[in-house]
Write an enzyme that holds these catalytic residues in place. Structure first.
Site, PDB file in Angstrom:
ATOM      1  N   HIS A  77      -2.188 -19.141   7.390  1.00  0.00           N
ATOM      2  CA  HIS A  77      -2.830 -19.580   5.903  1.00  0.00           C
ATOM      3  C   HIS A  77      -2.912 -21.004   5.800  1.00  0.00           C
ATOM      4  O   HIS A  77      -3.584 -21.303   4.844  1.00  0.00           O
ATOM      5  CB  HIS A  77      -1.982 -18.760   5.102  1.00  0.00           C
ATOM      6  CG  HIS A  77      -2.674 -18.367   3.519  1.00  0.00           C
ATOM      7  ND1 HIS A  77      -2.230 -17.658   2.835  1.00  0.00           N
ATOM      8  CD2 HIS A  77      -3.799 -18.652   3.468  1.00  0.00           C
ATOM      9  CE1 HIS A  77      -3.288 -17.442   1.871  1.00  0.00           C
ATOM     10  NE2 HIS A  77      -4.382 -18.143   2.169  1.00  0.00           N
ATOM     11  N   ASP A 119      -1.956 -12.560  -1.902  1.00  0.00           N
ATOM     12  CA  ASP A 119      -0.491 -13.003  -0.926  1.00  0.00           C
ATOM     13  C   ASP A 119       0.765 -12.325  -1.568  1.00  0.00           C
ATOM     14  O   ASP A 119       0.900 -12.035  -2.600  1.00  0.00           O
ATOM     15  CB  ASP A 119      -0.418 -14.488  -0.859  1.00  0.00           C
ATOM     16  CG  ASP A 119       0.012 -15.184   0.414  1.00  0.00           C
ATOM     17  OD1 ASP A 119       1.313 -14.362   1.050  1.00  0.00           O
ATOM     18  OD2 ASP A 119      -0.378 -15.863   0.966  1.00  0.00           O
ATOM     19  N   HIS A 153       3.318 -13.817  -0.765  1.00  0.00           N
ATOM     20  CA  HIS A 153       3.940 -14.956  -0.908  1.00  0.00           C
ATOM     21  C   HIS A 153       3.340 -16.074  -1.933  1.00  0.00           C
ATOM     22  O   HIS A 153       1.937 -15.874  -2.190  1.00  0.00           O
ATOM     23  CB  HIS A 153       4.250 -15.725   0.121  1.00  0.00           C
ATOM     24  CG  HIS A 153       5.019 -14.477   1.434  1.00  0.00           C
ATOM     25  ND1 HIS A 153       4.068 -13.990   2.282  1.00  0.00           N
ATOM     26  CD2 HIS A 153       6.108 -14.383   1.643  1.00  0.00           C
ATOM     27  CE1 HIS A 153       4.843 -13.387   2.966  1.00  0.00           C
ATOM     28  NE2 HIS A 153       6.248 -13.445   2.670  1.00  0.00           N
ATOM     29  N   ASP A 194       2.908 -19.551  -1.435  1.00  0.00           N
ATOM     30  CA  ASP A 194       2.214 -20.644  -0.506  1.00  0.00           C
ATOM     31  C   ASP A 194       2.438 -21.715  -1.338  1.00  0.00           C
ATOM     32  O   ASP A 194       1.399 -22.627  -1.310  1.00  0.00           O
ATOM     33  CB  ASP A 194       1.007 -20.198  -0.168  1.00  0.00           C
ATOM     34  CG  ASP A 194       1.126 -19.032   1.060  1.00  0.00           C
ATOM     35  OD1 ASP A 194       2.030 -18.723   1.666  1.00  0.00           O
ATOM     36  OD2 ASP A 194      -0.067 -18.589   1.310  1.00  0.00           O
ATOM     37  N   HIS A 232       2.165 -23.075   6.565  1.00  0.00           N
ATOM     38  CA  HIS A 232       1.194 -21.921   6.056  1.00  0.00           C
ATOM     39  C   HIS A 232       2.182 -21.385   4.590  1.00  0.00           C
ATOM     40  O   HIS A 232       1.377 -20.758   4.046  1.00  0.00           O
ATOM     41  CB  HIS A 232       1.551 -20.811   7.115  1.00  0.00           C
ATOM     42  CG  HIS A 232       2.417 -19.886   7.309  1.00  0.00           C
ATOM     43  ND1 HIS A 232       2.556 -18.662   7.670  1.00  0.00           N
ATOM     44  CD2 HIS A 232       3.949 -20.239   7.270  1.00  0.00           C
ATOM     45  CE1 HIS A 232       3.632 -18.065   7.808  1.00  0.00           C
ATOM     46  NE2 HIS A 232       4.536 -18.925   7.411  1.00  0.00           N
ATOM     47  N   ASP A 240      -4.876 -13.224   2.225  1.00  0.00           N
ATOM     48  CA  ASP A 240      -3.673 -13.049   3.218  1.00  0.00           C
ATOM     49  C   ASP A 240      -3.476 -11.571   3.581  1.00  0.00           C
ATOM     50  O   ASP A 240      -3.171 -10.776   2.435  1.00  0.00           O
ATOM     51  CB  ASP A 240      -2.352 -13.794   2.884  1.00  0.00           C
ATOM     52  CG  ASP A 240      -1.452 -13.701   3.773  1.00  0.00           C
ATOM     53  OD1 ASP A 240      -1.364 -12.635   4.649  1.00  0.00           O
ATOM     54  OD2 ASP A 240      -0.640 -14.922   3.785  1.00  0.00           O
ATOM     55  N   ASP A 263      -1.003  -9.815   4.439  1.00  0.00           N
ATOM     56  CA  ASP A 263       0.219  -9.770   3.933  1.00  0.00           C
ATOM     57  C   ASP A 263       0.481  -8.966   2.497  1.00  0.00           C
ATOM     58  O   ASP A 263       1.436  -8.695   2.045  1.00  0.00           O
ATOM     59  CB  ASP A 263       1.450 -10.626   4.366  1.00  0.00           C
ATOM     60  CG  ASP A 263       1.389 -11.858   3.805  1.00  0.00           C
ATOM     61  OD1 ASP A 263       1.193 -12.000   2.592  1.00  0.00           O
ATOM     62  OD2 ASP A 263       1.972 -12.794   4.175  1.00  0.00           O
ATOM     63  N   GLU A 280      -3.754 -14.426   8.604  1.00  0.00           N
ATOM     64  CA  GLU A 280      -2.384 -13.947   9.051  1.00  0.00           C
ATOM     65  C   GLU A 280      -2.417 -12.449   9.531  1.00  0.00           C
ATOM     66  O   GLU A 280      -1.806 -11.744   9.966  1.00  0.00           O
ATOM     67  CB  GLU A 280      -1.707 -13.859   7.759  1.00  0.00           C
ATOM     68  CG  GLU A 280      -1.231 -15.313   7.254  1.00  0.00           C
ATOM     69  CD  GLU A 280      -0.464 -16.119   7.972  1.00  0.00           C
ATOM     70  OE1 GLU A 280       0.019 -15.564   9.090  1.00  0.00           O
ATOM     71  OE2 GLU A 280      -0.170 -17.291   7.740  1.00  0.00           O
TER      72      GLU A 280
END
Length: 300
Positions: free
Chosen positions: A100, A123, A125, A127, A140, A227, A229, A272
């Protein structure tokens, strides 16, 4: 999306994640038929190939709080220039990652043409780390912070200006794993985050309605940063940092379908995908299916 030209740009980058495998993501998505899918939707697709990603001289570079910083900066500078060129030629850039960290370059290139860019960031997360807050030093985990103007100057100044986007024009969707420094920054700048808790309570339809209202308010285009994930590992197992309890396959498609219906997408990156950790290329196939929905694919 009145443009009917898409530029595929592969970035086989794994240095931002400091974990091998994700550099094969562009090949996996090409193998899963991304070009054919977009062509069937009526797009002229120009696959410009993969950018060159240098191999690092050391294990992780000199600064363990910013692993592989020189190489990540070099790739993102080249990516920003490539993306800017394709936008100038009338293409919608679709960047295939890679980790990412490549969002730094994509957004830097797009923001040269769309100075009030909205961003939808899917995402698990945030980031939103910097060298000072990152638990790992992996870049990332920093691209959204960098695009908002927070972080190392070599990253923040890619493209020659900063910030690339403003917090009031950015929405994170699907978050379920945030570091303490990220939570502090989110509160400090007033960034809108739809966690999985809110998606469970409100439903994806309402979340997307509210998110689109935010990212289209006073903006001149919307960038999608997807992303894989963000999707639950049951449906997308081939990612480097999976977090259980993510978006379902259908929730993810609905989000992309609603984005397509809004007609505001000007650029995107899909990142990712890690074939080494995948099962029969399942995650790349999910990525390509979601790309189809984001670019207007419908059943009827």
């Amino acid at each position: 999306m009145n443009q009917k030209k898409v530029a595929l740009i592969g970035v086989p980058m794994d240095l931002g994640a400091d974990r091998r495998g994700v550099d094969m993501g562009p090949s996996a998505m090409r193998y899963a038929g991304v070009m054919a899918r977009l062509t069937r939707l009526g797009f002229h697709v120009d696959d410009v190939g993969d950018l060159v990603v240098p191999r690092p001289s050391g294990v992780a570079g000199q600064d363990l709080n910013l692993k592989h910083l020189p190489e990540v900066v070099e790739v993102n500078r080249n990516l920003a220039a490539t993306v800017s060129e394709k936008v100038r030629e009338g293409y919608i850039p679709l960047v295939l990652g890679g980790d990412h960290s490549i969002a730094i370059g994509t957004i830097a290139g797009v923001a040269q043409h769309y100075r009030n860019l909205g961003v939808l960031w899917f995402d698990a997360h945030g980031d939103l780390n910097t060298a000072e807050t990152s638990p790992s030093g992996n870049i990332h985990g920093m691209p959204l912070a960098v695009s908002l103007g927070f972080g190392h100057d070599d990253l923040v100044r890619i493209g020659g200006f900063a910030p690339k986007v403003r917090p009031e024009n950015v929405v994170i969707i699907g978050a379920r794993d945030l570091d303490p420094g990220e939570r502090e920054l989110i509160k400090r700048i007033g960034l809108r985050v739809f966690t999985m808790h809110e998606i469970d309570r409100l439903g994806m339809s309402r979340v997307m309605e509210e998110a689109l209202a935010i990212v289209t308010n006073g903006t001149d285009g919307v960038h999608l940063s997807l992303d894989l994930d963000a999707v639950d590992p049951h449906d997308a197992p081939g990612v480097g940092t999976p977090v259980v309890g993510g978006l379902t396959y259908r929730e993810s498609h609905l989000a992309m379908e609603m984005l397509a219906e809004a007609g505001v997408l000007v650029s995107a990156e899909v990142v990712e995908v890690n074939p080494i950790l995948d099962v029969e290329n399942r995650t790349a196939k999910v990525a390509v299916a979601l790309i189809g929905s984001a670019f207007g694919e419908k059943l009827l």
